[in-house]
Design a protein around this motif. Structure first.
Motif, PDB file in Angstrom:
ATOM      1  N   PRO A 119     -46.475  66.382   3.577  1.00  0.00           N
ATOM      2  CA  PRO A 119     -45.615  67.413   3.007  1.00  0.00           C
ATOM      3  C   PRO A 119     -46.287  68.783   3.022  1.00  0.00           C
ATOM      4  N   SER A 120     -45.481  69.806   3.008  1.00  0.00           N
ATOM      5  CA  SER A 120     -46.014  71.165   3.021  1.00  0.00           C
ATOM      6  C   SER A 120     -46.903  71.403   1.805  1.00  0.00           C
ATOM      7  N   GLY A 121     -48.052  72.030   2.028  1.00  0.00           N
ATOM      8  CA  GLY A 121     -48.954  72.346   0.926  1.00  0.00           C
ATOM      9  C   GLY A 121     -49.860  71.200   0.532  1.00  0.00           C
ATOM     10  N   CYS A 122     -49.910  70.138   1.339  1.00  0.00           N
ATOM     11  CA  CYS A 122     -50.696  68.975   0.925  1.00  0.00           C
ATOM     12  C   CYS A 122     -52.154  69.083   1.375  1.00  0.00           C
ATOM     13  N   GLY A 123     -52.501  70.124   2.111  1.00  0.00           N
ATOM     14  CA  GLY A 123     -53.906  70.315   2.460  1.00  0.00           C
ATOM     15  C   GLY A 123     -54.244  70.034   3.910  1.00  0.00           C
ATOM     16  N   LYS A 124     -53.255  69.974   4.774  1.00  0.00           N
ATOM     17  CA  LYS A 124     -53.522  69.681   6.187  1.00  0.00           C
ATOM     18  C   LYS A 124     -54.347  70.803   6.829  1.00  0.00           C
ATOM     19  N   THR A 125     -53.902  72.039   6.609  1.00  0.00           N
ATOM     20  CA  THR A 125     -54.628  73.165   7.176  1.00  0.00           C
ATOM     21  C   THR A 125     -56.040  73.223   6.613  1.00  0.00           C
ATOM     22  N   THR A 126     -56.151  72.957   5.305  1.00  0.00           N
ATOM     23  CA  THR A 126     -57.469  72.977   4.672  1.00  0.00           C
ATOM     24  C   THR A 126     -58.411  71.972   5.341  1.00  0.00           C
ATOM     25  N   LEU A 127     -57.900  70.783   5.600  1.00  0.00           N
ATOM     26  CA  LEU A 127     -58.716  69.760   6.260  1.00  0.00           C
ATOM     27  C   LEU A 127     -59.186  70.244   7.635  1.00  0.00           C
ATOM     28  N   PHE A 175     -54.498  78.046  15.429  1.00  0.00           N
ATOM     29  CA  PHE A 175     -54.047  78.281  14.067  1.00  0.00           C
ATOM     30  C   PHE A 175     -52.528  78.192  13.962  1.00  0.00           C
ATOM     31  N   GLN A 176     -52.114  77.894  12.727  1.00  0.00           N
ATOM     32  CA  GLN A 176     -50.688  77.756  12.456  1.00  0.00           C
ATOM     33  C   GLN A 176     -49.967  79.094  12.635  1.00  0.00           C
ATOM     34  N   GLU A 177     -50.581  80.162  12.137  1.00  0.00           N
ATOM     35  CA  GLU A 177     -49.940  81.462  12.262  1.00  0.00           C
ATOM     36  C   GLU A 177     -50.470  82.192  13.493  1.00  0.00           C
ATOM     37  N   ALA A 213     -48.700  64.037  -1.054  1.00  0.00           N
ATOM     38  CA  ALA A 213     -48.516  65.382  -1.598  1.00  0.00           C
ATOM     39  C   ALA A 213     -49.792  65.815  -2.310  1.00  0.00           C
ATOM     40  N   ARG A 214     -49.896  67.119  -2.614  1.00  0.00           N
ATOM     41  CA  ARG A 214     -51.102  67.654  -3.211  1.00  0.00           C
ATOM     42  C   ARG A 214     -51.450  66.956  -4.521  1.00  0.00           C
ATOM     43  N   PRO A 215     -52.690  66.641  -4.818  1.00  0.00           N
ATOM     44  CA  PRO A 215     -53.851  66.830  -3.935  1.00  0.00           C
ATOM     45  C   PRO A 215     -53.811  65.861  -2.756  1.00  0.00           C
TER      46      PRO A 215
HETATM   47  N1  LIG Z   1     -57.922  80.182   0.375  1.00  0.00           N
HETATM   48  C1  LIG Z   1     -57.212  79.497  -0.559  1.00  0.00           C
HETATM   49  N2  LIG Z   1     -57.322  79.838  -1.850  1.00  0.00           N
HETATM   50  C2  LIG Z   1     -56.629  79.166  -2.787  1.00  0.00           C
HETATM   51  N3  LIG Z   1     -55.799  78.158  -2.538  1.00  0.00           N
HETATM   52  C3  LIG Z   1     -55.641  77.779  -1.276  1.00  0.00           C
HETATM   53  C4  LIG Z   1     -56.325  78.430  -0.215  1.00  0.00           C
HETATM   54  N4  LIG Z   1     -55.971  77.853   0.954  1.00  0.00           N
HETATM   55  C5  LIG Z   1     -55.103  76.884   0.630  1.00  0.00           C
HETATM   56  N5  LIG Z   1     -54.910  76.824  -0.707  1.00  0.00           N
HETATM   57  C6  LIG Z   1     -54.055  75.878  -1.424  1.00  0.00           C
HETATM   58  O1  LIG Z   1     -54.339  74.598  -0.968  1.00  0.00           O
HETATM   59  C7  LIG Z   1     -53.164  73.839  -0.822  1.00  0.00           C
HETATM   60  C8  LIG Z   1     -53.093  73.255   0.576  1.00  0.00           C
HETATM   61  O2  LIG Z   1     -52.918  74.307   1.498  1.00  0.00           O
HETATM   62  P1  LIG Z   1     -52.816  74.049   3.061  1.00  0.00           P
HETATM   63  O3  LIG Z   1     -52.682  75.353   3.716  1.00  0.00           O
HETATM   64  O4  LIG Z   1     -53.959  73.208   3.475  1.00  0.00           O
HETATM   65  O5  LIG Z   1     -51.455  73.221   3.156  1.00  0.00           O
HETATM   66  P2  LIG Z   1     -50.738  72.614   4.452  1.00  0.00           P
HETATM   67  O6  LIG Z   1     -50.720  71.155   4.292  1.00  0.00           O
HETATM   68  O7  LIG Z   1     -51.341  73.136   5.684  1.00  0.00           O
HETATM   69  O8  LIG Z   1     -49.253  73.167   4.269  1.00  0.00           O
HETATM   70  P3  LIG Z   1     -48.196  73.586   5.408  1.00  0.00           P
HETATM   71  O9  LIG Z   1     -47.670  72.327   5.988  1.00  0.00           O
HETATM   72  O10 LIG Z   1     -47.144  74.313   4.622  1.00  0.00           O
HETATM   73  O11 LIG Z   1     -48.894  74.442   6.382  1.00  0.00           O
HETATM   74  C9  LIG Z   1     -52.012  74.763  -1.153  1.00  0.00           C
HETATM   75  O12 LIG Z   1     -51.576  74.473  -2.464  1.00  0.00           O
HETATM   76  C10 LIG Z   1     -52.605  76.131  -1.109  1.00  0.00           C
HETATM   77  O13 LIG Z   1     -52.012  76.943  -2.079  1.00  0.00           O
END
Ligand SMILES: Nc1ncnc2c1ncn2[C@@H]1O[C@H](COP(=O)(O)OP(=O)(O)OP(=O)(O)O)[C@@H](O)[C@H]1O
Ligand SMILES: [Mg+2]
Lengths: 268, 277
Positions: A55-63, A94-96, A222-224
């Motif tokens: 799901p969106s916001g679950c931390g995929k980009t962070t990983l 990157f995504q963007e 979903a997050r976390p």
């Molecule tokens: N630099 C940051 N500072 C604070 N919070 C962050 C930062 N980067 C990401 N987050 C938080 O971490 C969570 C996961 O973000 P992430 O970008 O990894 O989601 P995602 O799975 O890639 O979502 P999407 O599918 O929408 O791209 C989000 O709640 C976001 O708000």
């Protein structure tokens, strides 16, 4: 499907290219804290193609940013094996939009090679090849603002490929593309991957895309975010996008993943 | 072209512009920017002639032009221009280069920023010309002190603009550079400087404006040449037509500097050409 605390690995005795153990990431936003990832365990085999959905916001980009060494984890660790210390380890898409506005498309695609001081004739050969693959020949000397959003995204795919890294980290690279271009680039990606056997970690929103491309689909909660389930995808290769979609097994698997994801999205 | 009536809006291609050269001339920016000063000068000339304006302070434009032409004929004016331009050019180089270097360094390093920026910010509000006596004490009353005071004025503008430019670069580009393992040096050259160039040019534009102000005042001291010198000298001998010649030349120089900078900007920032980002 495995239990929550299991390590997701392609097979028990395969060699890990990427080994992720108890990985966690917490961002602090002033007073509050956001836990983006928790207890992520994953092994990726060299040459494997994995897709991550969630799901969106679950931390995929962070990983992915942690794997790209752009972000440090707050818990756990990642171990990445490198084959050739002189070659680039990973390139991220990157995504963007991340294409440099101040360089022509050609210079953008050449960026990684230039930094490494590869000689000009070699750069020229590689860059021309990938610009052609991305369908941007006519725009090689244009600046990004003269391109559409999808064309810019294709340019950043070309930029990552031309760098020839051991690992490709792709964050929803085709999300902005139309169906036809997407199918073309997916097939192209599969062709390049089958030739070079790079390790690919690919994030997508599209279950179909994940099934078309990968050896394994990992579903995140979903997050976390943590890894909730994995699906082995063993459709024979080489795969053709539209042939595969006609396969009944494809539909069954898609529905299974969708059921899991729906729980997560609904439970948010 | 958009024509709307009660029940339709018609959006169509604009009709072709007037194609005779006269029509194009009347429409051009150049014409507009020349026409209005000419009208003002004509009105001025008339007001002096009917003695509504005091000719001791506001000589007729025609008499000023006569003076200007004679200074051009004798070549005298070019000597003054050359000196002023060289002082501005040298001072600008001396100020812009460190401004750029510090701006980029501090822009990419939060640590340096917290250490050095407060010091520079504290000096910034001092009117630069107020430092000129001190600069003359240190560097003498010759040209060196003029270069230095111009350099100081330009430095601050270029520094702050470059800093703002680098800080404002979208973080994603730095991420890309770091993912491609760009060295610090490569990051400066491929990301920080090109990314901040539009801001750097704004800084140069402001800096050159400041440079001209400062140099005109500084040319009151320790020199017999320069456009500023003409102005101050004519004040001392109450030769008001010469003063106006000086003012015209200064305005013209300022205009030329800006024009030059625009040209340079277009050559150096091609990705901004058609208004993109
Ligand atoms: N630099 C940051 N500072 C604070 N919070 C962050 C930062 N980067 C990401 N987050 C938080 O971490 C969570 C996961 O973000 P992430 O970008 O990894 O989601 P995602 O799975 O890639 O979502 P999407 O599918 O929408 O791209 C989000 O709640 C976001 O708000
Ligand atoms: Mg994301």
């Amino acid at each position: 499907m495995l239990t929550d605390n299991a390590v997701f690995a392609a097979s028990r005795d395969s060699v890990s290219k990427i080994r992720i153990r108890d990985l966690g990431k917490t961002f602090s936003l002033g007073q509050t804290e956001v836990t983006a990832l928790t207890k992520v365990n994953l092994d990726v085999t060299a040459g494997e193609f994995i897709c991550i959905v969630g799901p969106s916001g679950c931390g995929k980009t962070t990983l992915l940013r942690i794997l790209a060494e752009l972000e440090a984890p707050t818990q756990g660790e990642v171990l990445i094996a490198r084959d050739d210390p002189s070659a680039p380890l990973s390139s991220m898409i990157f995504q963007e939009s991340s294409i440099f506005p101040w360089m022509t498309i050609r210079d953008n695609v050449a960026y990684g090679l230039r930094l490494r001081g590869v000689d000009d004739t070699q750069i020229n050969k590689v860059v021309t090849h990938f610009i052609k693959l991305a369908g941007l020949e006519r725009f090689a000397d244009a600046y990004p603002h003269q391109l559409s959003g999808g064309m810019k995204q294709r340019a950043s795919v070309a930029r990552a490929f031309s760098n020839d890294p051991e690992i490709l980290l792709m964050d929803e690279p085709f999300a902005a593309l139309d169906e036809q271009n997407k199918a073309l680039l997916q097939e192209e990606l599969l062709r390049i991957w089958s030739e070079t056997r790079k390790t690919v970690v690919f994030i997508t929103h599209s279950i179909d895309e994940a099934l078309v491309l990968s050896d394994r689909v990992l579903v995140m909660s979903a997050r976390p975010g943590r890894l909730k389930a994995e699906f082995k995808v063993d459709f024979p290769r080489p795969r053709r996008v539209y042939d595969l979609k006609a396969d009944p097994a494809f539909g069954r698997m898609g529905r299974e993943i969708w059921t899991l994801l729906r729980e997560e999205v609904a439970g948010q | 072209m958009i024509v709307s009536s009660n029940d339709t809006v018609r959006i169509s291609a604009d009709p072709p512009k007037g194609s005779t050269s006269l029509q194009r001339l009347l429409r051009s920016d150049a014409f507009a920017s020349i026409a209005s000063p000419i009208v003002i000068l004509l009105v001025w000339e008339m007001l002096v002639r009917v003695q509504l304006l005091d000719a001791r302070f506001f000589p007729t434009p025609s008499s000023v032009i006569v003076e200007l032409v004679s200074m051009i004929r004798s070549g005298e004016i070019f000597v003054h221009i050359a000196w002023t331009v060289s002082r501005v050019a040298i001072g600008t180089l001396l100020g812009a280069i460190p401004g750029l270097v510090f701006g980029v360094l501090l822009g990419l390093s939060p640590v340096l920023r917290t250490f050095i920026q407060p010091a520079i910010s504290a000096l910034y509000p001092i009117p630069k010309i107020a430092l000129f006596p001190l600069v003359m004490m240190i560097f003498g009353i010759g040209d060196a002190s003029k270069w230095v005071i111009v350099a100081i004025a330009v430095f601050f503008q270029v520094f702050f603009s470059t800093l703002a430019g680098v800080v404002n670069i979208d973080k994603i580009y730095l991420d890309v550079a770091s993912n491609f393992k760009a060295s610090r040096w490569q990051t400066y050259w491929t990301i920080a400087i090109p990314g901040a160039l539009p801001f750097i040019f704004t800084g140069l534009q402001l800096g050159l404006g400041m440079a001209l102000i400062v140099v005109v005042i500084a040319e009151n001291f320790g020199t017999q040449v320069g456009v500023g010198y003409i102005i101050w000298q004519s004040w001392q001998v109450f030769e008001v037509r010469n003063m106006y010649v000086g003012l015209i030349v200064v305005a013209f120089l300022g205009y030329c500097f800006q024009l030059l900078l625009q040209r340079l900007q277009r050559a150096v920032i091609p990705w901004k050409k058609d208004g993109g980002t």
